[in-house]
Design a protein around this motif. Sequence first.
Motif, PDB file in Angstrom:
ATOM      1  N   ALA A  54       0.895  -1.175   0.059  1.00  0.00           N
ATOM      2  CA  ALA A  54      -0.193  -0.202   0.176  1.00  0.00           C
ATOM      3  C   ALA A  54       0.783   1.266   0.036  1.00  0.00           C
ATOM      4  N   LYS A  55       1.817   1.235   0.652  1.00  0.00           N
ATOM      5  CA  LYS A  55       3.393   2.209   0.880  1.00  0.00           C
ATOM      6  C   LYS A  55       3.859   1.476   0.416  1.00  0.00           C
ATOM      7  N   ARG A 142      -3.979   3.621   2.814  1.00  0.00           N
ATOM      8  CA  ARG A 142      -5.011   4.549   2.275  1.00  0.00           C
ATOM      9  C   ARG A 142      -5.806   4.856   2.453  1.00  0.00           C
ATOM     10  N   LEU A 145      -5.403   8.381   3.484  1.00  0.00           N
ATOM     11  CA  LEU A 145      -4.940   9.197   1.994  1.00  0.00           C
ATOM     12  C   LEU A 145      -5.895   9.395   1.781  1.00  0.00           C
ATOM     13  N   ARG A 146      -7.314   8.673   1.516  1.00  0.00           N
ATOM     14  CA  ARG A 146      -8.250   9.169   0.802  1.00  0.00           C
ATOM     15  C   ARG A 146      -9.005   9.666   1.797  1.00  0.00           C
TER      16      ARG A 146
END
Length: 163
Positions: A54-55, A142, A145-146
């Motif tokens: 994801a990262k 994630r 982040l979204r």
Amino acid sequence: MIQRPSTEAELADLAGRIEAWLDQQRTGNPVVAAVERDEESGERRWFVRVRGEAKDVFTIWFHLRQRTLHYETYVMPAPEENHSRFYEHLLRRNLKLYGAAFAIGEEDAVFLVGRIDHRWVDEDELDRILGSLYAWTEQFFRPALRIGFASRLGASSADRPAT
């Protein structure tokens, strides 16, 4: 009970055990990209570069102090939008974490941080710490982040995680 500060000999012994564990991780753990020791500061600090999904890549820092082993990883910068929803999301995740918590650092960046008393540092606990920080960064990066960068990512409200 307050833990007394470790002696120089105790710190050197513990640092040696951490070094040996890190050597094992460097050669035997496929997610560990690199391990470095901070030689310039004079402190007992190590940087573990980790390959994520994801990262892509992130660093976990281990810092051996007088009484504790402190560990942390940078998760992401401060959110650009949806601040209250973003921080609520992370605070609710803190309830599920053991041995670390989301925290706000310099420039309001988000970190996962924790510490453990010297008495409890062993290979199993170091494995748990590395694995936990890896899993939580991968799991929560994630969705956060979204929320915090929704406009930049073009996320519709249906794509944004519920808190």
